[in-house]
Enzyme design. Structure first.
Site: not given
Ligand code: TRP
Length: 336
Positions: A113, A195, A198
């Protein structure tokens, strides 16, 4: 016999997709009879990365509605919103005194992050694993259904609980990551890159809120190739992904037909036609998602029902949470 306690949280950032459904929500549904389950929407956690809250309330409502539409029964489980349980915040405070700056800085998700949002490396981001530990420990949970990427956080939660117990007395059971092992299926992005997730390529991600037409379009665009060069070939992962999806939403016969076609050849020519396979998968997927989408929309549009469900969930969650907090305050010696 007393059922074991399970806790899991879902961050309300973005729309839920097939990866969430087959990787997490279906597990939750399965666990609701066997365990004493606490499932919640982690809206405090989302503030660490998404300070703009204009969409937040809507996303929280959608996650609640979609989880129920997928089969979670709010009578069986406690389904709640993190910010409705202030006991979590108090435990977070205590655990912060047991968490070391060095170990927090070494966390893999923190380092990711920092790379992604160097302009907003706030203390909440650093202590994300402490808040997550508080979510789990406040319910004295022993099993936490999470994916691989969250296992380090669980290990940290165990360390914090262990330190607490050493310092103040044996109060907190140690929580472990949990899933149904090899039955967990991975869903890849339809473009074959990583994968299903979102935020990445939305055209390659099927959301539970997608219309039938959207679902069809996305599946028809999924990556394929010329087909196998010889009988009984190994499937490339993007082809395997289509078969995996088909195994979940199509009939056994349909699946078997395409499996046989993939493995056969006629005079050196492959038989399988990926266009036909995708058409079939698109129809079956649209039929599969349709009722989930409709049910979720109905719940989401019923403000009275939603408020009632969230209140009921929070009450269940706070019942056990306040018990834990009482034990914790006593152990620390804060019961003046
Ligand atoms: N960090 C988890 C994720 O990103 C979400 C989460 C927050 C969670 N608190 C939790 C998961 C407690 C399990 C238990 O997916």
């Amino acid at each position: 016999m007393l059922k074991e306690v399970v806790v899991s949280g879902i961050r309300p950032t973005g729309y839920l997709h097939l990866g969430n459904y087959f990787g997490a929500m279906r597990n939750y549904v399965r666990m609701q009879d066997e365990y004493n389950c606490y499932f919640f929407v982690a809206n405090w956690h989302s503030l660490t990365t998404h300070p703009d809250t204009r969409e937040l309330k809507n996303s929280v409502h959608r996650v609640i509605a979609e989880n129920i539409a997928c089969g979670l029964d709010p009578e069986k489980v406690a389904l709640y919103v993190q910010s409705d349980v202030p006991e979590i915040a108090e435990l977070y405070l205590y655990l912060n005194m047991l968490a070391y700056k060095g170990e927090l800085e070494k966390t893999a998700t923190f380092k990711d992050k920092v790379r992604l949002q160097p302009e907003n490396v706030n203390a909440g981001l650093l202590t994300y694993p402490v808040l997550m530990a508080a979510d789990v420990l406040i319910q004295r949970a022993v099993k936490v259904p999470v994916g691989k990427d969250q296992e380090q956080h669980l290990e940290m939660a165990r360390n914090f609980a262990d330190r607490f117990n050493h310092r103040y007395g044996e109060v907190l059971p140690l929580p472990y990551a949990f899933n149904y092992g090899d039955e967990l299926i991975k869903i890849l992005s339809l473009d074959g890159i990583g994968k299903m997730s979102k935020s990445e390529n939305q055209m390659a991600t099927i959301y539970l809120a997608d219309s039938d037409d959207h679902i069809r379009k996305k599946i028809m665009k999924a990556k394929t190739d010329q087909g196998p060069a010889e009988p009984n070939s190994i499937k490339p992962d993007y082809i395997q992904n289509l078969f995996t999806l088909m195994s979940q939403v199509s009939s056994k016969d349909t699946y078997q037909k395409f499996e046989d076609d993939f493995n056969a050849s006629s005079e050196g020519n492959c038989i399988i036609r990926y266009g036909d396979m995708k058409k079939q998968l698109a129809e079956d997927m649209a039929q599969f998602i349709h009722p989930i989408r409709e049910k979720a929309a109905a719940i989401q549009n019923d403000e009275v029902l939603l408020q009632k469900l969230m209140k009921q969930g929070a009450e269940k969650a706070r019942e056990r949470a306040s018990e834990t907090l009482k034990i914790i305050r006593e152990a620390i010696g804060l019961n003046n």
